[in-house]
Every structure is written in C-alpha cells, then in structure tokens.
Design an enzyme around this catalytic site. Structure first.
Site, mmCIF file in Angstrom:
data_model
loop_
_atom_site.group_PDB
_atom_site.id
_atom_site.type_symbol
_atom_site.label_atom_id
_atom_site.label_comp_id
_atom_site.label_asym_id
_atom_site.label_seq_id
_atom_site.Cartn_x
_atom_site.Cartn_y
_atom_site.Cartn_z
ATOM 1 C CE LYS A 283 -4.445 1.059 2.054
ATOM 2 N NZ LYS A 283 -5.530 0.578 2.893
ATOM 3 C CD GLU A 371 -19.559 -2.387 8.471
ATOM 4 O OE1 GLU A 371 -19.697 -3.464 7.840
ATOM 5 O OE2 GLU A 371 -18.681 -1.557 8.194
ATOM 6 N NE ARG A 399 -22.399 -4.419 3.854
ATOM 7 C CZ ARG A 399 -21.365 -4.405 3.040
ATOM 8 N NH1 ARG A 399 -20.229 -4.903 3.418
ATOM 9 N NH2 ARG A 399 -21.472 -3.892 1.844
HETATM 10 C C1 TPP Z 1 -19.116 -1.786 4.792
HETATM 11 C C2 TPP Z 1 -17.928 -0.869 4.894
HETATM 12 N N1 TPP Z 1 -17.371 -0.641 6.105
HETATM 13 C C3 TPP Z 1 -16.299 0.167 6.205
HETATM 14 C C4 TPP Z 1 -15.776 0.765 5.101
HETATM 15 C C5 TPP Z 1 -14.621 1.750 5.226
HETATM 16 N N2 TPP Z 1 -13.471 1.291 4.449
HETATM 17 C C6 TPP Z 1 -13.165 1.801 3.255
HETATM 18 S S1 TPP Z 1 -11.836 1.109 2.547
HETATM 19 C C7 TPP Z 1 -11.576 0.139 3.912
HETATM 20 C C8 TPP Z 1 -10.410 -0.800 3.954
HETATM 21 C C9 TPP Z 1 -10.390 -1.676 2.766
HETATM 22 O O1 TPP Z 1 -9.252 -2.476 2.845
HETATM 23 P P1 TPP Z 1 -8.884 -3.364 1.611
HETATM 24 O O2 TPP Z 1 -10.101 -4.013 1.064
HETATM 25 O O3 TPP Z 1 -7.768 -4.251 2.010
HETATM 26 O O4 TPP Z 1 -8.412 -2.314 0.527
HETATM 27 P P2 TPP Z 1 -7.074 -1.428 0.492
HETATM 28 O O5 TPP Z 1 -7.508 -0.032 0.823
HETATM 29 O O6 TPP Z 1 -6.122 -1.961 1.494
HETATM 30 O O7 TPP Z 1 -6.582 -1.551 -0.891
HETATM 31 C C10 TPP Z 1 -12.563 0.356 4.881
HETATM 32 C C11 TPP Z 1 -12.622 -0.295 6.185
HETATM 33 C C12 TPP Z 1 -16.394 0.499 3.866
HETATM 34 N N3 TPP Z 1 -15.969 1.057 2.738
HETATM 35 N N4 TPP Z 1 -17.451 -0.324 3.798
#
Ligand code: TPP
Length: 641
Positions: A283, A371, A399
């Site tokens: 990242k 969630e 959710r």
């Molecule tokens: C249902 C939900 N809960 C929380 C979030 C907030 N959120 C956005 S991106 C993220 C992390 C995603 O991690 P990953 O899938 O590994 O993607 P990366 O950013 O590391 O590429 C979170 C928790 C969300 N988008 N959707």
C-alpha cells in the site's frame, strides 16, 4: 509523456514493454499531485498501478467485466479508461467520482463504496454471462481488508461450484485502513510468508503440472514467488482455504512485477472454473511517505500534504472534530463504568475510537469490516451485562439492520450506537451519505434517538444513552459544528427538547447540528425587529425518539407554523415524526420539513451540498419571513413586518 497517449485500454496494449514502467511512474506522479490538492485514496491506488496495467493488458475492456471491491482504488483504472483529462476534477462537485460509478463510464460495470460486495456482484455477472451466452471474462478485485466482511464469504461460498470462468483477485497489502485484523488476516500472512514460500518451492513443479503458466510466472516459481495448491497448516493437514471453497488458488504473486502479473492473469483467465489469484502488493508503493504510513495516506483530505515530500500541511485553527470529541467522551464514560466497551468495524481512526483503544486495549474491539457481526457481537456482550458502544458510521450501519432489529431490539438489549458521518458527507458521494439512519431506527420499539447540536452535547448524550436500559443511537455529522453558537448545553432530560429562543407564530425545530442554521436564521430575522418583539421560536430537538410531545402540544397555543430541520432524508426522518404526531393529534399547526429530498446526493463539498438543499441560515430566514407574512394576524409573531 506516455500517459498523454493513453485514452483507452487499447492504447495500453500497444505500448512496448519498457514504456509500461515509464507509464507506471507517470501514473504515480499524477496520483500524488492530484490527491495532494483534491484529497482522495492515495495509498490504495499507488498499490495497484502494476495490477491495473496488467489487467488492462490481459482483459478486453469494457466487454470483459472488471469489478473493484470498495472501488476506492480505481483511480488508475480511471486514468487508463478515457478519464485522464478529467482526473484533476476527482471528488470535486461535477467532476469524477472517487469510486467506480456506472453512470460515469462503460468501463465501470458496477459501483461501490461499501466493502465486500465485489465478488457477489461479479458472480451475478458471471452467471448472467452463462445464461445469455455472451462469453466475456469476469474479474473481481478484492482487498484483504474487504475479505474480513461476511458478504465476501457468502459470495465465495456460492461461487465455488461454478463450472465456468470466474476470477477473483485478492489484493493483499496486509492493511485494511488500519492494520488488518482477524484469523483470516493471520492466515493470509502465513500464505505470504517466507517459510511457506520455501515449502512452495518444493511443490512448485506440482503446480506447474496443474496450471499451464507463462514464462515469467514459471521463473517466478523457481524464485518461490508464485505459490502453491497446498499449505501445511498447524494441524499438519494440507489446506488452502480457497481451494476448500472450490477455487483454484494461484499465488502469492508479486503485485508489483508486471510480467508475472500478466502471465498469472492470462493463465487464470483461461481456466474454466473459479480461480483465486493471490497478489501481494504494498500500500502506498512508490511514494515513500505513503509506504511508511499507509494508514494516514489511505484517504487524505484536500490540501493535506506536500506532494514533494508528503509532509503534512497544517490545518491551524480547525475545531476538534466530532470523532475526536467522541473518542474523549468514550474514555470519560469508560473511566466511570468498567462495563463500557467500544467496538469498531475497521474504522478506529475515522470513528475516533482508536484513542479509547489505546487507553483501554482490553475493552476495545476492532472486528474488521463486519458491521453485522459487530452489532450481534455487541448484543452478546450486552446480554452478559456489559455496556457496548458500537461506533459505526451511519452509512455502514445500514449493513447491520437485521442485527439491530433481531439481535438488539427484540432481545431488549442496551446497545449504544454512535453514528459519525450522519448527514451530508461531502466528497465521498452517494455511497457514503448518512441520510437514512433516523428512518431505519425510528420505527423500532424502545429505541432512543438523539443528536447533539454541537460537540459539547455529545458527552451528556453518551452518558444518557448508557444510563438507559434499552438501545439508543446518537447521530452526528462528519467534521464539526459551525462553532457560531457555542452556548453551554442545558442539562439533558430524557425525551425533552431545549427551547433556545422563544417567540411566536413560527417555530423552528432543529435536530442535531442544524440547530446552528436555525440560530443563524433567527439572528437574521430578528435583526429587523424592534425591542420587545417576540420573534420566532428556535428549538434544539435533541431527541427524534421519544419526541417531546408535550412541547409540540404547547407550541400549538401560540404558533401556527412549524419548520423542521434535519440533515437526513425527508422521507421517514425527524420532520416526518413531527408531522405524524401533529396529524395524529389533529393539532392546528402547519408542518413544513426541510432536509434532503428523495435524490441521490452526488459528491461535492459539504457546504455546497447543504446550500443545494437550502440548509443555510439565509434560505431559512427568507422562508420564515415569507411564512410570517402570510400568517393570520392573531397567530403571527412580529416577524411578518
Ligand atoms: C461496509 C464498509 N465498512 C467500512 C468501510 C470503510 N473502508 C473503506 S476502505 C476500507 C479498507 C479496505 O481495505 P482493503 O479491502 O484491504 O483495501 P485497500 O484499501 O487496502 O486496498 C474500509 C474499512 C467500507 N468502505 N465499507
């Protein structure tokens, strides 16, 4: 510049091999400079530059379907799909969205903003392809963070029996927004680890027999870069969880090695079965500050850092945000009551709960992007006598609706919900709007709903919520209140509103931080009043449930018109609750509701979004004057002049 020649995926396909690396650097440069101004999801996008380039080389877009989970990492994809020239508008009003969006481009077959939906949506597309015989390749890109969400497993479980092409790419950077959590994250780190790679080397030939890989991938296997079909787990049983789910597992491959990626993708795409390609990425790759601190650079605000060196630009004078005030409030209540525990679903920083977690690590739970689980887990904690507080954004709590109803309300458990980002959220756009929580919670028996008018009311509301023996929710917006009307809060009484200004004729009932708008309007309309004129009434509603019914009955005596104010959908919101009461009791009051009509609110600044829906002191003051001018004399306040 090579990037200037790229207007569609066809242009990427025509590049010489060495031009790809140059293009990758140019894309990174554009990402860093644009996000420095506009804000956005910098680190996730820096991590998928090579992966996106390889996908664009191998797939035939847009007839092939490429679905990005969460889709905050589609900036590179946007740059390569005819949106480069508009890239400088990303997350600005009228500009490109910060997420994939069906209405924005034919290259975005599915939009997202919430995590863990990608595999399910792509599976639907794969089955539609099979039913209609269109024959395209379907690919979902899923982050390791998104893999903590139950919906992802439901889809993987469902997909395993498919007998046709379906590719899931696991983009594993070991990070959600914060470090990833849970057993699957640990399991992935085992798959990624060196000892495993050594083991893989031994089984590599076995893999080669089963999957016809290209030259670069074969070479990578020799270097233990490409993984195995089997893994010796702690119990000495061989298992790769994705294989057990019916996928062919390939990986882990180096997500920054373009040649390996192209080979692996080509191979995976040609298999007539579900395949999971495990890709290791970093990242923030290529921008040292973001690599070092991908948590901060996951998503940044506009003008937050210097593009030269990533140093933070100061935001002096900013008021503390609700999220920070909430973190402090949690510490305050937990210090007094050892039963209080805090739960976040992968949002320790955004919710402000991280600070509480540092102070009370054993009473802090980050459950991952889960969630529904967070809420049912909280219900279990409450059933055993603890006092859980779920800190979940309004939009993400959607959710967990069944858990709220079935596991909290029906079990009559005292779970507290603290919903940040309730209201208009600004540049994230429609997927993140917190516009529905009053509607989805107001219908539930024994639920208490509160909204602080400013930061100072948050702690008393949290204390009050924890004093109840029933579920309660507190909503507050992204950022902070206006700071223009920081009078110290009066004591909080259950179900009671606070009358801030008492007048006649027109009463404004404002819920949450819209109280500041009501007070702005009050100041404007009373400017023209002579001494002794009562002006209008302004009420800080505090509770959407229970409503202050006694106050509504009392208002009927010397008011003719109520204006309700909220940063929420008009349908089903606070104003609807007031209108229902007025109608049910046949009160002689005309109710007018101000809030968000039934439209999808697109990305823009919060201020512009508020102005768009007339949620400003000016608009409200003008409306009050208009109404007052038409009221019968005996019921009008003096505002009519
Ligand atoms: C249902 C939900 N809960 C929380 C979030 C907030 N959120 C956005 S991106 C993220 C992390 C995603 O991690 P990953 O899938 O590994 O993607 P990366 O950013 O590391 O590429 C979170 C928790 C969300 N988008 N959707």
């Amino acid at each position: 510049m090579i990037i200037e020649r790229i207007d569609s995926p066809a242009d990427v396909k025509q590049l010489q091999r060495e031009e790809i690396d140059v293009l990758g650097s140019e894309i990174r440069e554009l990402l860093v400079t644009t996000c420095a101004v506009n804000g956005g999801h910098l680190a996730p996008n820096l991590g998928v530059v090579e992966l996106t380039l390889a996908l664009h080389r191998v797939l035939d877009l847009p007839s092939d379907k490429l679905v990005w989970d969460v889709s905050h990492q589609t900036y590179v994809h946007k740059i390569l799909t005819g949106r480069r020239e508009r890239f400088g508008t990303i997350r600005k009003g009228g500009g490109l969205s910060g997420f994939a969006m069906r209405s924005e481009s034919a290259y975005d077959p599915f939009g997202a903003g919430h995590a863990s939906t990608g595999v399910a949506a792509a599976l639907g597309m794969a089955l539609a392809r099979d039913l209609t015989g269109t024959g395209e390749t379907v690919v979902a890109v899923l982050g390791d963070g998104a893999l903590t969400g139950g919906l992802a497993y439901e889809a993987l479980n469902n997909a395993g029996s498919l007998k046709t092409q379906f590719l899931v790419i696991l983009n594993d950077n070991e990070m959600s927004i914060a470090p990833n959590v849970g057993s699957i994250a640990s399991y992935l780190s085992v798959l990624r680890s060196k000892p495993f790679a050594n083991f893989v080397r031994k089984t590599g030939r076995e893999v080669l027999k089963r999957i016809p890989l290209g030259g670069a991938a074969k070479k990578a296997i020799e270097g233990a870069e490409l993984g195995a079909m089997h893994f010796i787990g702690p119990s000495e049983k061989t298992a790769v969880i994705f294989e057990e789910l019916g996928f062919r597992y390939i990986g882990p491959v180096d997500g920054h090695n373009y040649d390996v990626l192209v080979d692996a993708l080509q191979t995976a795409k040609d298999l007539d079965r579900p395949v999971l390609l495990h890709v290791r990425t970093v990242k923030g790759k290529g921008f040292e500050p973001a690599e070092r601190d991908s948590r901060t650079f996951h998503g940044v605000g506009a003008n937050a850092y210097e593009p030269r060196n990533g140093s933070k630009r100061s935001s002096s004078g900013a008021r503390p945000k609700f999220q920070d005030v909430f973190g402090d409030a949690m510490i305050a209540v937990a210090e007094k009551d050892s039963r209080v525990v805090g739960i976040t679903a992968a949002m320790p920083d955004g919710t402000g709960l991280a600070k509480f977690g540092k102070r009370f690590p054993e009473r802090y739970f980050d459950v991952g992007i889960a969630e529904a689980h967070a809420v049912c887990f909280a219900a279990g904690l409450a059933a055993s006598g603890l006092r859980p507080v779920c800190a979940i954004y309004s939009t993400f709590l959607q959710r967990a609706y069944d858990q709220i109803v079935h596991d909290v309300v029906v079990q009559e458990l005292p779970v507290v919900f603290c919903m940040d980002r309730a209201g208009l959220v600004g540049d994230d756009g429609p997927t993140h709007m917190g516009l529905y929580d009053i509607a989805y919670l107001r219908t539930l028996p024994n639920f208490t709903l509160m909204a602080p008018r400013n930061e100072a009311e948050l702690l008393p509301m949290l204390e009050h919520a924890l004093s109840l023996n029933s579920p309660a929710a507190i909503r507050y917006p992204r950022g902070s209140s206006s700071g223009k009307h920081d009078e110290p809060p009066a004591p909080l009484v259950h179900g009671k509103a606070e009358v801030l200004r008492r007048g006649r004729g027109v009463a404004v009932l404002a819920y949450g931080t819209t109280v500041d708008i009501a007070l702005d309007a009050y100041d404007l309309v009373t400017l023209s009043l002579s001494e002794g004129d009562p002006g209008i009434t302004v009420i800080n509603a505090r509770f959407a449930k229970p409503l202050d019914e006694a106050l509504l009955l009392e208002l009927e005596r010397d008011h003719a018109h109520l204006i309700t104010l909220e940063e929420h959908s008009l349908a089903g919101g606070f104003g609807s609750a007031v209108a229902e009461f007025v109608s049910d009791h046949a009160l002689e009051l005309r109710v007018e509701r101000m809030g968000i009509p039934g439209v999808l609110v697109q990305h823009d600044s919060q201020d512009k979004q508020r102005a768009l829906f007339g949620l400003t002191g000016d608009v409200l003051a003008a409306r009050i004057r208009q109404i007052a001018g038409s009221l019968p004399v005996e019921r009008a306040g003096s505002v009519r002049r």
